[in-house]
Design a protein around this motif. Sequence first.
Motif, PDB file in Angstrom:
ATOM      1  N   THR A  37       1.034  -0.888   0.092  1.00 11.87           N
ATOM      2  CA  THR A  37      -0.447   0.354  -0.157  1.00 11.87           C
ATOM      3  C   THR A  37       1.207   1.215   0.140  1.00 11.87           C
ATOM      4  OG1 THR A  37      -1.774  -1.140   0.812  1.00 11.87           O
ATOM      5  CG2 THR A  37      -1.725   1.383   1.164  1.00 11.87           C
ATOM      6  N   HIS A  38       0.444   2.715  -1.095  1.00 14.67           N
ATOM      7  CA  HIS A  38       0.736   3.401  -0.681  1.00 14.67           C
ATOM      8  C   HIS A  38       0.488   4.464   0.073  1.00 14.67           C
ATOM      9  CE1 HIS A  38       5.589   2.942  -3.074  1.00 14.67           C
ATOM     10  NE2 HIS A  38       3.995   2.484  -3.958  1.00 14.67           N
ATOM     11  N   SER A  39      -1.155   4.631  -0.068  1.00 16.13           N
ATOM     12  CA  SER A  39      -1.690   5.597  -0.276  1.00 16.13           C
ATOM     13  C   SER A  39      -3.188   5.218   0.701  1.00 16.13           C
ATOM     14  CB  SER A  39      -1.698   6.392  -0.467  1.00 16.13           C
ATOM     15  OG  SER A  39      -2.614   6.079  -1.429  1.00 16.13           O
ATOM     16  N   ASP A  40      -4.168   5.453   1.568  1.00 15.58           N
ATOM     17  CA  ASP A  40      -5.368   5.139   2.029  1.00 15.58           C
ATOM     18  C   ASP A  40      -6.558   4.949   0.094  1.00 15.58           C
ATOM     19  OD1 ASP A  40      -4.699   4.802   4.098  1.00 15.58           O
ATOM     20  OD2 ASP A  40      -5.996   7.396   4.590  1.00 15.58           O
ATOM     21  N   ASN A  41      -6.422   5.977  -0.438  1.00 19.82           N
ATOM     22  CA  ASN A  41      -6.990   5.603  -1.904  1.00 19.82           C
ATOM     23  C   ASN A  41      -6.289   4.248  -2.568  1.00 19.82           C
ATOM     24  OD1 ASN A  41      -8.458   7.723  -1.142  1.00 19.82           O
ATOM     25  ND2 ASN A  41      -6.498   9.188  -2.622  1.00 19.82           N
ATOM     26  N   GLU A  42      -4.913   3.626  -2.423  1.00 20.27           N
ATOM     27  CA  GLU A  42      -4.763   2.919  -2.770  1.00 20.27           C
ATOM     28  C   GLU A  42      -4.027   1.274  -2.229  1.00 20.27           C
ATOM     29  OE1 GLU A  42      -1.312   4.360  -4.588  1.00 20.27           O
ATOM     30  OE2 GLU A  42      -1.930   5.325  -5.755  1.00 20.27           O
ATOM     31  N   ARG A  43      -4.888   1.415  -1.422  1.00 19.24           N
ATOM     32  CA  ARG A  43      -5.383   0.404  -0.285  1.00 19.24           C
ATOM     33  C   ARG A  43      -4.762  -0.929  -1.443  1.00 19.24           C
ATOM     34  NH1 ARG A  43      -8.710   1.396   4.054  1.00 19.24           N
ATOM     35  NH2 ARG A  43      -6.920   2.787   4.893  1.00 19.24           N
ATOM     36  N   ASN A  44      -5.687  -1.099  -1.772  1.00 21.76           N
ATOM     37  CA  ASN A  44      -5.918  -2.645  -2.588  1.00 21.76           C
ATOM     38  C   ASN A  44      -5.586  -3.224  -3.527  1.00 21.76           C
ATOM     39  OD1 ASN A  44      -7.409  -3.928  -0.821  1.00 21.76           O
ATOM     40  ND2 ASN A  44      -9.214  -1.898  -1.492  1.00 21.76           N
ATOM     41  N   SER A  45      -4.204  -1.501  -4.550  1.00 21.46           N
ATOM     42  CA  SER A  45      -3.828  -1.555  -5.825  1.00 21.46           C
ATOM     43  C   SER A  45      -2.339  -2.625  -5.435  1.00 21.46           C
ATOM     44  CB  SER A  45      -3.194  -0.166  -5.818  1.00 21.46           C
ATOM     45  OG  SER A  45      -3.852   0.675  -6.307  1.00 21.46           O
ATOM     46  N   VAL A  46      -2.162  -3.535  -6.528  1.00 23.58           N
ATOM     47  CA  VAL A  46      -1.539  -4.370  -6.990  1.00 23.58           C
ATOM     48  C   VAL A  46      -0.485  -2.934  -7.565  1.00 23.58           C
ATOM     49  CG1 VAL A  46      -0.150  -5.852  -7.899  1.00 23.58           C
ATOM     50  CG2 VAL A  46      -2.339  -5.764  -7.486  1.00 23.58           C
ATOM     51  N   THR A  47       1.547  -3.233  -6.506  1.00 24.47           N
ATOM     52  CA  THR A  47       2.373  -2.722  -7.060  1.00 24.47           C
ATOM     53  C   THR A  47       3.457  -3.180  -7.897  1.00 24.47           C
ATOM     54  OG1 THR A  47       2.416  -1.145  -5.513  1.00 24.47           O
ATOM     55  CG2 THR A  47       4.008  -1.771  -6.095  1.00 24.47           C
ATOM     56  N   ASN A  48       3.947  -3.241  -9.086  1.00 22.78           N
ATOM     57  CA  ASN A  48       4.886  -3.790  -9.709  1.00 22.78           C
ATOM     58  C   ASN A  48       5.933  -3.220  -9.669  1.00 22.78           C
ATOM     59  OD1 ASN A  48       2.583  -5.273 -10.849  1.00 22.78           O
ATOM     60  ND2 ASN A  48       1.967  -3.791 -12.251  1.00 22.78           N
ATOM     61  N   ILE A  49       6.922  -4.338  -8.831  1.00 23.81           N
ATOM     62  CA  ILE A  49       7.824  -4.049  -9.127  1.00 23.81           C
ATOM     63  C   ILE A  49       8.733  -4.035 -10.249  1.00 23.81           C
ATOM     64  CG2 ILE A  49      10.678  -3.998  -8.017  1.00 23.81           C
ATOM     65  CD1 ILE A  49       7.889  -3.142  -6.058  1.00 23.81           C
ATOM     66  N   LEU A  50       9.163  -2.889 -10.995  1.00 23.26           N
ATOM     67  CA  LEU A  50       9.868  -2.731 -12.412  1.00 23.26           C
ATOM     68  C   LEU A  50      11.202  -2.725 -12.207  1.00 23.26           C
ATOM     69  CD1 LEU A  50       8.026  -0.061 -13.375  1.00 23.26           C
ATOM     70  CD2 LEU A  50       7.480  -2.246 -13.604  1.00 23.26           C
ATOM     71  N   GLU A  51      12.406  -2.144 -11.378  1.00 23.13           N
ATOM     72  CA  GLU A  51      13.576  -2.498 -11.020  1.00 23.13           C
ATOM     73  C   GLU A  51      14.206  -2.172  -9.612  1.00 23.13           C
ATOM     74  OE1 GLU A  51      16.173  -0.539 -14.038  1.00 23.13           O
ATOM     75  OE2 GLU A  51      17.130   0.953 -12.064  1.00 23.13           O
ATOM     76  N   ALA A  52      15.390  -2.731  -9.273  1.00 26.81           N
ATOM     77  CA  ALA A  52      15.384  -2.911  -7.460  1.00 26.81           C
ATOM     78  C   ALA A  52      17.054  -2.818  -8.185  1.00 26.81           C
ATOM     79  CB  ALA A  52      14.613  -3.887  -6.422  1.00 26.81           C
ATOM     80  N   GLY A  53      17.754  -1.912  -6.951  1.00 22.20           N
ATOM     81  CA  GLY A  53      19.350  -2.312  -7.070  1.00 22.20           C
ATOM     82  C   GLY A  53      19.702  -0.843  -5.743  1.00 22.20           C
ATOM     83  N   GLU A  54      20.428  -0.835  -5.418  1.00 18.59           N
ATOM     84  CA  GLU A  54      21.802   0.389  -5.171  1.00 18.59           C
ATOM     85  C   GLU A  54      21.279   1.860  -5.220  1.00 18.59           C
ATOM     86  OE1 GLU A  54      26.184   0.422  -3.342  1.00 18.59           O
ATOM     87  OE2 GLU A  54      25.739  -0.874  -4.580  1.00 18.59           O
ATOM     88  N   ILE A  55      21.682   2.617  -4.341  1.00 17.76           N
ATOM     89  CA  ILE A  55      21.111   4.168  -4.651  1.00 17.76           C
ATOM     90  C   ILE A  55      22.295   3.959  -3.380  1.00 17.76           C
ATOM     91  CG2 ILE A  55      18.893   3.808  -2.819  1.00 17.76           C
ATOM     92  CD1 ILE A  55      18.289   6.521  -4.627  1.00 17.76           C
ATOM     93  N   SER A  56      23.135   5.235  -4.229  1.00 17.76           N
ATOM     94  CA  SER A  56      23.654   6.366  -3.607  1.00 17.76           C
ATOM     95  C   SER A  56      23.519   8.383  -3.821  1.00 17.76           C
ATOM     96  CB  SER A  56      25.140   6.444  -3.978  1.00 17.76           C
ATOM     97  OG  SER A  56      25.669   4.419  -3.962  1.00 17.76           O
ATOM     98  N   PHE A  57      24.479   8.426  -2.381  1.00 19.78           N
ATOM     99  CA  PHE A  57      24.175  10.293  -2.371  1.00 19.78           C
ATOM    100  C   PHE A  57      24.476  11.015  -2.889  1.00 19.78           C
ATOM    101  CE2 PHE A  57      19.577   7.559  -0.821  1.00 19.78           C
ATOM    102  CZ  PHE A  57      18.811   8.383  -1.296  1.00 19.78           C
ATOM    103  N   PHE A  58      25.135  11.549  -3.431  1.00 22.17           N
ATOM    104  CA  PHE A  58      26.442  12.558  -3.069  1.00 22.17           C
ATOM    105  C   PHE A  58      26.216  14.495  -3.088  1.00 22.17           C
ATOM    106  CE2 PHE A  58      27.414   9.005  -4.839  1.00 22.17           C
ATOM    107  CZ  PHE A  58      28.872   7.945  -4.721  1.00 22.17           C
ATOM    108  N   SER A  59      26.532  15.103  -2.764  1.00 19.82           N
ATOM    109  CA  SER A  59      26.588  16.122  -2.774  1.00 19.82           C
ATOM    110  C   SER A  59      28.062  17.375  -2.909  1.00 19.82           C
ATOM    111  CB  SER A  59      25.843  16.885  -0.995  1.00 19.82           C
ATOM    112  OG  SER A  59      27.047  16.815   0.086  1.00 19.82           O
ATOM    113  N   ARG A  60      27.712  17.863  -3.584  1.00 14.05           N
ATOM    114  CA  ARG A  60      28.682  18.499  -3.864  1.00 14.05           C
ATOM    115  C   ARG A  60      29.359  20.217  -3.815  1.00 14.05           C
ATOM    116  NH1 ARG A  60      32.165  17.772  -8.002  1.00 14.05           N
ATOM    117  NH2 ARG A  60      30.782  16.705  -9.802  1.00 14.05           N
TER     118      ARG A  60
END
Length: 278
Positions: A37-60
């Motif tokens: 579930t992502h929100s109350d309006n989508e409680r019964n929605s199916v979420t299709n995972i399209l991609e997963a992996g590693e994320i990194s955050f940088f700041s300059r």
Amino acid sequence: MACEVKKEYEDLMCNIDFQEADEQSLDSDSQISHTKTHSDNERNSVTNILEAGEISFFSRGRLGIDNPIEAEDVARAYLVLRPSVQVGQSLKGLIASDNVSRLLVLPKKRLPAKGERFITFVFKANASEDQIKKDLSPSPDYETKNAGIHHVPAAGQVGNGIYTIASTGNKSHLTYTMTLPRERGHAQRAIGLQDHGTFILATKSPMCQGRSQLQLQLRSEPHFPNEILKDFRALRWIPSRPAHLDYIDAQFLLIGEGANHELFHAKQDSDREYFSDF
């Protein structure tokens, strides 16, 4: 320590509930699915995972600031996505090629908070880790007549975790979970980094222009193939797909989740009200 981080990453990835599906019974965006579930309006929605992996955050940091710890010290923020699993592959089907990383730039210098909407764009796609490191390295110092020597610092890593790109109904979502650092400090808060975060992710059509003052000054328009271009029809924004991230200068809208907005209605003019400023 490195072994502990690797094990925690693998454990988190394994906890993502991927489910193999019959390729003939589902469309190409639904071969790997996970229900949540992502929100109350989508409680019964199916979420299709399209991609997963590693994320990194940088700041300059700004000129002369090697370690930005305040928001005003940050000159630019970045996301690096390295997919490990994509639609049509099992969890064990890790991508063999090293040239899969993408470098995304956050012109607003931070991640959007709840209800905010910021544009980001792809600076580098289908890149190796060495190529990404080169783009994040310091620029050569240069001298000006009035201000002397200018030092452009390297972009420093401020966080690491895992992410998913998912489709829920008529929206796409980018969600991350931090693995490092264990506790957020000034550097993380400066770019709005949380322990967990989720955003609505929408791709901008290269065929439509927004208000001139809100346009990013990019090197060129993304060279999307026809199979992607036809998905836009007359829309300026469509729910993002992982393939959209593989084109340099592709623009995306990140919307902090939690705002009560309905996006991506079926009509062709559906995006005009919410995205009117873009």
